[in-house]
Design an enzyme around this catalytic site. Sequence first.
Site, PDB file in Angstrom:
ATOM      1  N   ASP A  37       0.805  -1.216   0.000  1.00 48.68           N
ATOM      2  CA  ASP A  37       0.000   0.000   0.000  1.00 48.68           C
ATOM      3  C   ASP A  37       0.843   1.274   0.000  1.00 48.68           C
ATOM      4  O   ASP A  37       0.534   2.233  -0.706  1.00 48.68           O
ATOM      5  CB  ASP A  37      -0.916   0.034   1.236  1.00 48.68           C
ATOM      6  CG  ASP A  37      -2.061  -0.955   1.078  1.00 48.68           C
ATOM      7  OD1 ASP A  37      -2.129  -1.608   0.007  1.00 48.68           O
ATOM      8  OD2 ASP A  37      -2.866  -1.071   2.010  1.00 48.68           O
ATOM      9  N   LYS A 120     -26.055 -15.078 -11.324  1.00 49.20           N
ATOM     10  CA  LYS A 120     -26.825 -13.872 -11.627  1.00 49.20           C
ATOM     11  C   LYS A 120     -26.628 -12.915 -10.462  1.00 49.20           C
ATOM     12  O   LYS A 120     -27.115 -13.149  -9.358  1.00 49.20           O
ATOM     13  CB  LYS A 120     -28.305 -14.216 -11.795  1.00 49.20           C
ATOM     14  CG  LYS A 120     -29.133 -13.036 -12.236  1.00 49.20           C
ATOM     15  CD  LYS A 120     -30.532 -13.482 -12.605  1.00 49.20           C
ATOM     16  CE  LYS A 120     -31.331 -12.389 -13.279  1.00 49.20           C
ATOM     17  NZ  LYS A 120     -31.512 -11.201 -12.461  1.00 49.20           N
ATOM     18  N   CYS A 421     -59.439   3.267  14.114  1.00 47.06           N
ATOM     19  CA  CYS A 421     -58.161   3.724  13.558  1.00 47.06           C
ATOM     20  C   CYS A 421     -57.157   3.979  14.677  1.00 47.06           C
ATOM     21  O   CYS A 421     -57.449   4.719  15.618  1.00 47.06           O
ATOM     22  CB  CYS A 421     -58.372   4.994  12.742  1.00 47.06           C
ATOM     23  SG  CYS A 421     -56.827   5.699  12.159  1.00 47.06           S
TER      24      CYS A 421
HETATM   25  S1  IVH Z   1     -26.904 -11.450 -19.324  1.00 51.11           S
HETATM   26  C1  IVH Z   1     -29.379 -10.083 -23.031  1.00 51.11           C
HETATM   27  N1  IVH Z   1     -25.517 -12.240 -17.245  1.00 51.11           N
HETATM   28  O1  IVH Z   1     -29.909  -9.714 -14.815  1.00 51.11           O
HETATM   29  C2  IVH Z   1     -29.350 -10.500 -21.615  1.00 51.11           C
HETATM   30  N2  IVH Z   1     -27.287 -10.672 -16.886  1.00 51.11           N
HETATM   31  O2  IVH Z   1     -32.785 -10.131 -15.366  1.00 51.11           O
HETATM   32  C3  IVH Z   1     -28.284  -9.834 -20.858  1.00 51.11           C
HETATM   33  N3  IVH Z   1     -27.548  -9.966 -14.572  1.00 51.11           N
HETATM   34  O3  IVH Z   1     -30.457  -6.848 -16.767  1.00 51.11           O
HETATM   35  C4  IVH Z   1     -28.171 -10.265 -19.469  1.00 51.11           C
HETATM   36  N4  IVH Z   1     -25.903 -11.164 -13.739  1.00 51.11           N
HETATM   37  O4  IVH Z   1     -28.642  -6.767 -15.008  1.00 51.11           O
HETATM   38  C5  IVH Z   1     -26.526 -11.473 -17.684  1.00 51.11           C
HETATM   39  N5  IVH Z   1     -24.194 -13.018 -15.516  1.00 51.11           N
HETATM   40  C6  IVH Z   1     -25.200 -12.241 -15.942  1.00 51.11           C
HETATM   41  C7  IVH Z   1     -25.948 -11.423 -15.065  1.00 51.11           C
HETATM   42  C8  IVH Z   1     -26.987 -10.656 -15.593  1.00 51.11           C
HETATM   43  C9  IVH Z   1     -26.866 -10.294 -13.477  1.00 51.11           C
HETATM   44  C10 IVH Z   1     -28.705  -9.042 -14.607  1.00 51.11           C
HETATM   45  C11 IVH Z   1     -28.649  -7.987 -15.667  1.00 51.11           C
HETATM   46  C12 IVH Z   1     -29.927  -8.097 -16.440  1.00 51.11           C
HETATM   47  C13 IVH Z   1     -30.787  -8.832 -15.474  1.00 51.11           C
HETATM   48  C14 IVH Z   1     -31.851  -9.605 -16.229  1.00 51.11           C
END
Ligand code: IVH
Length: 684
Positions: A37, A120, A421
Amino acid sequence: MNQAADDTTAARVQSLRAQLQAASYAYYVLDAPDLPDEVYDRLYRELQDLEAAHPELITPDSPTQRVGEKPAAQFTSVRHNIPLYSLENAFDLAEFRAWEDRWRRQAPEVGKVEYVAELKIDGNALALTYENGVLVRGVTRGDGVSGEDITPNVRTIRSIPLRLAIDNPPPVAEVRGEAFLPLDVFEQINAERAGRGEALFANPRNAAAGTLRQLDSRIVAARRLDFFAYTVYSSEFDLAQMPSAPDQITSQWQALEFLKTLGFRVNPNRQLCQSETDVQTYFNEWDTKRTRLQYLTDGVVVKLNDFALQQRLGFTQKFPRWAVALKYPAEEVPTVLETVSFQVGRTGAVTPVAELRPVPLAGTTVARATLHNADRLAELDIHQGDTIIVRKAGEIIPEVVRVLRELRPENAIKVTMPTHCPQCRSALVRPDDGAVTRCINSSCPAIVQGAIIHWARRDALDIEGLGEKWVKQLVEQGLVQSVADLYGLTVENLLPLDRMGQKSAQNLVNAIAASTARPWASVLYALGIRHVGTVNAKTLAQRFPTVEALAAASPDEIESVHTIGPEIAQAVAQWFAVPANQTLIDRLRQAGLQLAASPADQTQAAAGLLVGKTFVLTGTLPTLTRPEASAIIEAAGGKVTSSVSKATDYLVAGEKAGSKLAKAEGLGIAILSEADLLALVAVV
Ligand code: IVH
């Protein structure tokens, strides 16, 4: 000393930047710090000093430019080159198979395929544009068609490279991914907010969204947002044409690897799956493992790996056909019910709320959960001190799912709906056909307070500083019994309020006065008529440019407006039929509020909005005929043409849209439904 920089200085600046960039990458992206750092700080300060002495050497991709800029007045809306689609959800294996069947029907000869399974991330999608390798723009998802330009904030995210880490970057590249707040940062922000008596963020996603939309990027810089990249497009939106890309990037898996090469953080928890069983195993495995992650995930995104197949399948109006989000069920946890409170909302609706022994759930600490209404309360047969199960699904506030009767303490008292209420003690009513129990005393302090808070909202009359704490006092002290009373308040009236000084009193009086300039549509929304949200208010205000016209309209006339259904029409007509509401309108008129669209609003509505925009119509729209839709577009200054080309801005697509839709999707043109079109032209 501020002489023009000599070559040695320029070279030193460059080398410092390269070293700092590499160190940041190791630290934030690879999670493998390679520089102590103190050394980083020393190099950083040296760069800062050199840049201070030679401001002409500062470039937007310099590591010193991540600290945030002075507050922006507002964000501008930017159209996405390629819409940001959302994902179709599958809640179980059967739904996943149904998705598979659907895409296979479209590509019947395709045999075995590979899937990429990615976590996701429950954050906020961002689209980042790089020109000649330098980050020039960061835009939120918005409605998928346009988002907000939040570039200064995006620059503060350390895991987003300000410059792509390759030698021959393409003229333009766009990278998409998810910005999120690590859980510890989220907890810390909420603890700080609690300390200041501010409302808490419901979950990390909201906190990240709130942070990304901060006008002061210095605050954003202090909050340690993070980012995982998952998509890259290059200039021609064809990855294979990217000069520095490996000869052929033909799959999502390769694209993710390439994103790493570009200097992005790519979620390491991904898997190339050879079968549905692989996908299922990955999904199950992460259901447990995800609780140990430092961020929230709400499912697994499954994408067909092969780009050629992706391209062939294309998109529906909302989703890619080649991907699906396999969602985890909402999390449930047990806790103890301490008591039930009854909240009175601005419409008089009384909601039972369970006050809980605080419990961690899906990334937040939950202390309250809704019990919805009297029926639900009776059905649960809930007693004080019961052990209950609470659940949080997505952004919905937690709810009580069930009661564990076997754990009920002896002699526990059953919770029932009150008959009067809790705020004003007047008798509550519940229509035979409705689920909602209501207080119908229009001067009930809870209703008046709720109405005023709604009136002052940013998207209503935007009265700065008129927050809950003042509203409560104003109502309790009897200074305000209706929103119209706000306009008679003076500095002298306000001074006796607890903690109110001369200056804040004057500011508040000024802010209230300023609200008389807000447009008719905002006033209409602010009135709080049931079912009239911002969108319906705009639509109605455009069709009925004066309050007199709207008040005189029959439910049928109101319903004849596109997108306005019978329920809304009834609610509006009923509202204007109440004498107390007519008095309110008279008083608002006297106070100088805008109860008619200004000529400027009307011309803008009629002309300016779609000037320069080219539309193509295809398929059968739910309510409009082609000539009607064309007339609406043309009235707003837009042009309607018959075939889709690069020059097309929007395709309005209905049922049975055919080749035009496919072509527009291929060109990345924004696809609108009839409702989208109407929302676009409703501006007053
Ligand atoms: S692909 C054309 N990959 O989920 C589709 N989305 O419910 C593009 N998200 O708006 C999405 N992780 O904000 C993709 N590994 C991932 C993701 C992801 C989170 C979110 C994204 C999207 C939403 C859809």
